[in-house]
Design an enzyme around this catalytic site. Structure first.
Site, PDB file in Angstrom:
ATOM      1  N   ARG A 103       0.838  -1.195   0.000  1.00  0.00           N
ATOM      2  CA  ARG A 103       0.000   0.000   0.000  1.00  0.00           C
ATOM      3  C   ARG A 103       0.875   1.248   0.000  1.00  0.00           C
ATOM      4  O   ARG A 103       1.991   1.247   0.512  1.00  0.00           O
ATOM      5  CB  ARG A 103      -0.909   0.006   1.238  1.00  0.00           C
ATOM      6  CG  ARG A 103      -2.070  -0.985   1.155  1.00  0.00           C
ATOM      7  CD  ARG A 103      -2.974  -0.910   2.370  1.00  0.00           C
ATOM      8  NE  ARG A 103      -2.296  -1.372   3.556  1.00  0.00           N
ATOM      9  CZ  ARG A 103      -1.702  -0.594   4.455  1.00  0.00           C
ATOM     10  NH1 ARG A 103      -1.749   0.727   4.343  1.00  0.00           N
ATOM     11  NH2 ARG A 103      -1.086  -1.113   5.486  1.00  0.00           N
ATOM     12  N   TYR A 142      -1.135  -3.572  -7.013  1.00  0.00           N
ATOM     13  CA  TYR A 142      -0.963  -4.290  -5.748  1.00  0.00           C
ATOM     14  C   TYR A 142      -2.289  -4.383  -4.987  1.00  0.00           C
ATOM     15  O   TYR A 142      -3.014  -3.388  -4.859  1.00  0.00           O
ATOM     16  CB  TYR A 142       0.100  -3.624  -4.862  1.00  0.00           C
ATOM     17  CG  TYR A 142       0.028  -4.167  -3.458  1.00  0.00           C
ATOM     18  CD1 TYR A 142       0.502  -5.451  -3.185  1.00  0.00           C
ATOM     19  CD2 TYR A 142      -0.594  -3.465  -2.432  1.00  0.00           C
ATOM     20  CE1 TYR A 142       0.356  -6.000  -1.925  1.00  0.00           C
ATOM     21  CE2 TYR A 142      -0.733  -4.008  -1.164  1.00  0.00           C
ATOM     22  CZ  TYR A 142      -0.259  -5.276  -0.919  1.00  0.00           C
ATOM     23  OH  TYR A 142      -0.415  -5.823   0.333  1.00  0.00           O
ATOM     24  N   LYS A 196      -9.615  -2.632   1.657  1.00  0.00           N
ATOM     25  CA  LYS A 196      -9.313  -1.497   2.525  1.00  0.00           C
ATOM     26  C   LYS A 196     -10.077  -0.241   2.098  1.00  0.00           C
ATOM     27  O   LYS A 196     -10.537   0.533   2.931  1.00  0.00           O
ATOM     28  CB  LYS A 196      -7.798  -1.235   2.561  1.00  0.00           C
ATOM     29  CG  LYS A 196      -7.006  -2.392   3.168  1.00  0.00           C
ATOM     30  CD  LYS A 196      -7.389  -2.608   4.609  1.00  0.00           C
ATOM     31  CE  LYS A 196      -7.031  -3.963   5.167  1.00  0.00           C
ATOM     32  NZ  LYS A 196      -5.666  -4.260   5.459  1.00  0.00           N
ATOM     33  N   HIS A 244     -10.411  -2.716  11.539  1.00  0.00           N
ATOM     34  CA  HIS A 244      -9.303  -3.548  11.041  1.00  0.00           C
ATOM     35  C   HIS A 244      -9.074  -4.692  12.039  1.00  0.00           C
ATOM     36  O   HIS A 244      -8.074  -4.706  12.752  1.00  0.00           O
ATOM     37  CB  HIS A 244      -8.054  -2.671  10.906  1.00  0.00           C
ATOM     38  CG  HIS A 244      -6.939  -3.284  10.126  1.00  0.00           C
ATOM     39  ND1 HIS A 244      -5.637  -2.839  10.209  1.00  0.00           N
ATOM     40  CD2 HIS A 244      -6.909  -4.295   9.219  1.00  0.00           C
ATOM     41  CE1 HIS A 244      -4.861  -3.543   9.405  1.00  0.00           C
ATOM     42  NE2 HIS A 244      -5.602  -4.441   8.788  1.00  0.00           N
ATOM     43  N   SER A 300      -1.189  -3.668  10.328  1.00  0.00           N
ATOM     44  CA  SER A 300      -0.845  -4.543   9.206  1.00  0.00           C
ATOM     45  C   SER A 300       0.395  -5.373   9.516  1.00  0.00           C
ATOM     46  O   SER A 300       1.382  -4.851  10.040  1.00  0.00           O
ATOM     47  CB  SER A 300      -0.602  -3.694   7.958  1.00  0.00           C
ATOM     48  OG  SER A 300      -1.749  -2.925   7.695  1.00  0.00           O
ATOM     49  N   CYS A 342       0.894  -7.625  11.735  1.00  0.00           N
ATOM     50  CA  CYS A 342       1.184  -7.763  13.164  1.00  0.00           C
ATOM     51  C   CYS A 342       0.460  -8.941  13.797  1.00  0.00           C
ATOM     52  O   CYS A 342       0.323  -9.009  15.013  1.00  0.00           O
ATOM     53  CB  CYS A 342       0.856  -6.477  13.914  1.00  0.00           C
ATOM     54  SG  CYS A 342       2.008  -5.151  13.532  1.00  0.00           S
ATOM     55  N   ASP A 396      -9.119 -10.036   8.920  1.00  0.00           N
ATOM     56  CA  ASP A 396      -8.606  -8.688   8.629  1.00  0.00           C
ATOM     57  C   ASP A 396      -9.608  -7.566   8.896  1.00  0.00           C
ATOM     58  O   ASP A 396      -9.220  -6.502   9.339  1.00  0.00           O
ATOM     59  CB  ASP A 396      -8.159  -8.624   7.158  1.00  0.00           C
ATOM     60  CG  ASP A 396      -7.269  -7.424   6.855  1.00  0.00           C
ATOM     61  OD1 ASP A 396      -6.318  -7.178   7.620  1.00  0.00           O
ATOM     62  OD2 ASP A 396      -7.535  -6.724   5.861  1.00  0.00           O
ATOM     63  N   ARG A 420       2.009 -12.122  -0.869  1.00  0.00           N
ATOM     64  CA  ARG A 420       0.717 -12.489  -0.267  1.00  0.00           C
ATOM     65  C   ARG A 420       0.077 -13.666  -0.986  1.00  0.00           C
ATOM     66  O   ARG A 420       0.372 -13.947  -2.152  1.00  0.00           O
ATOM     67  CB  ARG A 420      -0.229 -11.292  -0.348  1.00  0.00           C
ATOM     68  CG  ARG A 420       0.294 -10.080   0.430  1.00  0.00           C
ATOM     69  CD  ARG A 420      -0.668  -9.570   1.430  1.00  0.00           C
ATOM     70  NE  ARG A 420      -0.061  -8.602   2.337  1.00  0.00           N
ATOM     71  CZ  ARG A 420      -0.561  -8.307   3.524  1.00  0.00           C
ATOM     72  NH1 ARG A 420      -1.659  -8.904   3.945  1.00  0.00           N
ATOM     73  NH2 ARG A 420       0.036  -7.430   4.309  1.00  0.00           N
TER      74      ARG A 420
HETATM   75  P1  GTP Z   1      -2.325  -7.801   7.391  1.00  0.00           P
HETATM   76  O1  GTP Z   1      -2.854  -8.830   6.462  1.00  0.00           O
HETATM   77  O2  GTP Z   1      -1.234  -6.978   6.795  1.00  0.00           O
HETATM   78  O3  GTP Z   1      -3.382  -6.932   7.984  1.00  0.00           O
HETATM   79  O4  GTP Z   1      -1.536  -8.569   8.566  1.00  0.00           O
HETATM   80  P2  GTP Z   1      -1.916  -9.520   9.782  1.00  0.00           P
HETATM   81  O5  GTP Z   1      -2.182  -8.682  10.988  1.00  0.00           O
HETATM   82  O6  GTP Z   1      -2.959 -10.500   9.399  1.00  0.00           O
HETATM   83  O7  GTP Z   1      -0.537 -10.240  10.077  1.00  0.00           O
HETATM   84  P3  GTP Z   1      -0.103 -11.778   9.977  1.00  0.00           P
HETATM   85  O8  GTP Z   1      -0.900 -12.666  10.880  1.00  0.00           O
HETATM   86  O9  GTP Z   1      -0.043 -12.161   8.556  1.00  0.00           O
HETATM   87  O10 GTP Z   1       1.370 -11.726  10.581  1.00  0.00           O
HETATM   88  C1  GTP Z   1       2.377 -10.985   9.983  1.00  0.00           C
HETATM   89  C2  GTP Z   1       3.729 -11.357  10.526  1.00  0.00           C
HETATM   90  O11 GTP Z   1       3.740 -11.386  11.953  1.00  0.00           O
HETATM   91  C3  GTP Z   1       4.197 -12.717  10.054  1.00  0.00           C
HETATM   92  O12 GTP Z   1       5.528 -12.596   9.619  1.00  0.00           O
HETATM   93  C4  GTP Z   1       4.119 -13.573  11.280  1.00  0.00           C
HETATM   94  O13 GTP Z   1       5.103 -14.564  11.254  1.00  0.00           O
HETATM   95  C5  GTP Z   1       4.311 -12.589  12.427  1.00  0.00           C
HETATM   96  N1  GTP Z   1       3.566 -13.017  13.639  1.00  0.00           N
HETATM   97  C6  GTP Z   1       2.245 -13.307  13.708  1.00  0.00           C
HETATM   98  N2  GTP Z   1       1.892 -13.693  14.959  1.00  0.00           N
HETATM   99  C7  GTP Z   1       3.018 -13.633  15.693  1.00  0.00           C
HETATM  100  C8  GTP Z   1       3.320 -13.910  17.076  1.00  0.00           C
HETATM  101  O14 GTP Z   1       2.470 -14.283  17.871  1.00  0.00           O
HETATM  102  N3  GTP Z   1       4.619 -13.710  17.470  1.00  0.00           N
HETATM  103  C9  GTP Z   1       5.589 -13.290  16.607  1.00  0.00           C
HETATM  104  N4  GTP Z   1       6.827 -13.123  17.082  1.00  0.00           N
HETATM  105  N5  GTP Z   1       5.350 -13.032  15.302  1.00  0.00           N
HETATM  106  C10 GTP Z   1       4.087 -13.200  14.855  1.00  0.00           C
HETATM  107  C1  SPV Z   2      -2.847  -4.613   5.270  1.00  0.00           C
HETATM  108  O1  SPV Z   2      -1.895  -3.991   4.792  1.00  0.00           O
HETATM  109  O2  SPV Z   2      -3.330  -4.337   6.397  1.00  0.00           O
HETATM  110  C2  SPV Z   2      -3.445  -5.747   4.532  1.00  0.00           C
HETATM  111  C3  SPV Z   2      -3.010  -5.976   3.174  1.00  0.00           C
HETATM  112  O3  SPV Z   2      -4.305  -6.435   5.054  1.00  0.00           O
HETATM  113  S1  SPV Z   2      -3.697  -4.840   2.046  1.00  0.00           S
HETATM  114  O4  SPV Z   2      -4.894  -5.422   1.485  1.00  0.00           O
HETATM  115  O5  SPV Z   2      -2.700  -4.620   1.049  1.00  0.00           O
HETATM  116  O6  SPV Z   2      -4.038  -3.620   2.735  1.00  0.00           O
HETATM  117 MN    MN Z   3      -4.886  -5.691   7.055  1.00  0.00          MN
END
Ligand code: GTP
Ligand code: SPV
Ligand code: MN
Length: 600
Positions: free
Chosen positions: A76, A205, A214, A234, A256, A258, A285, A382
């Protein structure tokens, strides 16, 4: 030929056709035959064409596709994202703003004739289960087959959405997208909240072009929710079932990349599995939340798939996410194993393919390439996976009424200061806690990674109006919900030691924290009252099975409330709040004062 009698849709499509001048207009009905034909077309494009997609190994990854976006177009772009409300003040200090008339005048020439020589696809879609009182319809016009195929996974796409809209309604979000130009200086992701309109140009993207996600489901929808008495957040939604009890539903807002997808699909550690605990995914999400007839807060996931971060996803960290990607999934900007046309990314396993194509398209020896410190997959690569693939998808996923929410969790990446978990004193304090979320930046947006920034409610990039008004809306919702309001918590999976190592194992072990949260909601367990909120009492986070890793000393660190750090946090918040002027709700300013007093 148009798939709807609705004159509002047809008039707008005609206008956009007149503006963008495509050679052909194709209405997407959502049929498999149409999707197959589009897949054939996009996979037949010659090597080097930037729209090209590839079929993956039909045995190992049936129905799966691969695509690369340009290296300058992989996340983004917050600096090129605009909220064009009529009054500048209504966009607030956390958004880029431009006068809507000016912005239309600026973008109209960019869209003028932009689809000459191309096809425009008209995509009707529903955010939320078709027929749900919480669902809303959007129409996206795009010149990208990649967008059509992704929207098919991420939304309820096709003619049913038009049927749901009806023949006269004007309540649909108008999305216009063209991938036209590769120049990032000409890239714009623009929202006109008062017109229900999104214009996105010169990106390919996901977050910039899948306009249901979003752009609509957060930026436009947050504005609609403010006006209509509901919330667009979110947040993931998960169900936690303890044996013999009703499933408890929890929402969690993390910035994001996290950990939302990971928490939403969590597999409990052995000790909980043995007791029969189960976790179900409703969403990973976005959540739309509205008070139900019984006065509780109900949530639907407006999406129909997962647009998840690939790197770090493996059978151990997130089995359910990986399993969700084994069929009918689109992979973007990961690496290819050319021996068998499968996909690879950092953290999938320890064996990067030797005969690899890295995410920019260069053929490399993956072992040597990664050994030299290069990444085969982009950090924000992704997968787009259908929700129905998820082994732990909730039986309530398609429930048009949504699920009742017991707890809301905020969190972010914080190396220090924020403890593993704490509970707010009440909804108003919880709103303060949400407003104070800050997190180290990730690869999900362009710009530096690892910089601590404020990301209130994980909505900094996604709130479609003034953040102060958004907080006021949160407070109003709390008043409306009264004692039926979900309890509000804050977590931090990312606390580090002096060497920069995470001291909490995270992932499945986060169940141990969820268990404490649910016990707090059920009034089953006491807590330690501290200056910042309620913390677990010693021994109340179950570490059975991870005692070696999480020793009592580590647990003390995880649950520490360092007065000096928190006093710094308070003065930092005071600075942050200044920009919201008189739109900062008085109740939040008061919460900050009370926190400061409690810390003395
Ligand atoms: P968006 O799709 O961008 O909104 O992200 P999201 O919040 O769904 O994040 P996602 O669960 O894909 O995690 C993103 C990153 O955080 C990955 O690299 C994971 O490995 C890492 N991660 C997720 N949960 C944990 C956790 O409990 N501990 C640690 N250390 N890393 C984590
Ligand atoms: C984020 O960035 O929080 C996502 C991926 O979930 S995107 O759809 O690119 O915003
Ligand atoms: Mn997101």
């Amino acid at each position: 030929m148009s798939l709807t009698k609705n004159p509002n849709v047809n008039k707008w499509v005609d206008e956009m056709v007149a503006l963008t001048k495509p050679d052909k207009v194709v209405w997407i009905d959502g049929s498999q035959a149409q999707l197959d034909a589009l897949t054939d077309e996009v996979c037949a494009l010659p090597e080097g064409n930037r729209d090209k997609m590839y079929r993956l190994n039909e045995e190992k990854l049936p129905g799966c596709l691969y695509h690369r976006t340009l290296p300058n177009d992989v996340a983004r772009v917050e600096d090129r994202t605009f909220i064009c409300s009529r009054n500048k003040e209504d966009a607030g200090p956390t958004n880029n703003w431009c006068d809507p008339k000016e912005m239309y005048a600026k973008l109209t020439p960019l869209f003028d004739g932009v689809m000459k020589g191309r096809t425009m696809y008209v995509i009707p879609y529903s955010m939320g289960p078709i027929g749900s009182p919480l669902a809303k319809v959007g129409v996206e016009l795009t010149d990208s087959i990649y967008v059509v195929l992704n929207m098919h996974i991420m939304t309820r796409m096709g003619v049913a959405a038009f049927e749901n809209l009806g023949d006269t309604s004007n309540d649909f979000v108008r999305g216009l997208h063209s991938k036209a130009d590769v120049d990032p200086e000409k890239r714009y992701i623009v929202h006109f909240p008062e017109d229900n309109t999104i214009w996105s140009i010169n990106s390919a993207y996901g977050g910039n072009v899948l306009l249901g996600k979003k752009c609509f489901a957060l930026r436009i929808a947050s504005f609609q929710g403010k006006n209509e008495g509901w919330m667009a957040e979110h947040m993931l939604i998960l169900g936690l079932k303890k044996p013999g009890k009703e499933t408890k539903y929890i929402c969690a807002a993390f910035p994001s990349a996290c950990g939302k997808t990971n928490l939403a699909m969590l597999i409990p550690p052995e000790l909980y599995k043995e007791q029969g605990y189960e976790v179900f995914t409703v969403g990973d999400d976005i959540a739309w939340l509205k008070p139900g007839p019984d006065g509780r807060l109900y949530a639907i996931n407006p999406e129909n798939g997962f647009f998840g971060v690939a790197p770090g996803t493996n059978a151990k960290s997130n089995y359910n996410a990986l399993a969700s990607t084994r069929k009918n999934t689109i992979f973007t900007n990961v690496a290819i194993n050319n021996d068998d046309m499968t996909v690879w990314w950092e953290g999938l396993d320890k064996n990067p393919p030797e005969n690899a194509t890295e995410w920019k398209g260069e053929k490399v020896n993956g072992k040597e390439f990664t050994a030299a410190g290069n990444k085969l997959a982009h950090p924000n690569s992704r997968f787009t996976a259908p929700a129905e693939n998820c082994p732990c998808i909730s039986p309530e996923f398609n429930n048009p009424q949504g699920v009742p929410i017991s707890a809301i969790i905020f969190g972010g990446r914080r190396a220090a200061t924020t403890p593993l978990v704490y509970q707010s004193f009440d909804w108003t304090h919880g709103t303060y806690v949400g407003s104070a979320v800050s997190s180290e930046t990730t690869a999900a947006a362009t710009g530096a990674v690892g910089v601590l920034r404020h990301d209130p409610m994980a909505m900094k990039p996604f709130c479609g109006y003034h953040m102060g008004d958004y907080w006021a809306h949160w407070l109003e919702m709390g008043e409306k919900l009264g004692d039926k309001a979900p309890k509000i918590f804050n977590v931090n999976w990312f606390k580090q030691d002096e060497n920069g190592h995470f001291i909490w194992p995270g992932f499945g072990d986060n169940m141990r924290v969820l268990d404490w949260i649910v016990k707090r909601c059920d009034g089953e367990i006491d807590a330690e009252e501290t200056a910042i909120g309620y913390l677990p009492k010693k021994g109340d986070i179950n570490v059975s099975g991870i005692e070696d890793e999480v020793t009592p000393e580590i647990m003390d660190k995880l649950l520490a409330v360092d007065k000096d750090l928190w006093t710094k946090e308070v003065s930092e918040m005071r600075e942050f709040y200044k920009q919201f002027g008189d739109r900062l709700p008085k109740a939040l300013a008061a919460e900050l004062d009370m926190l400061e007093d409690r810390l003395k």
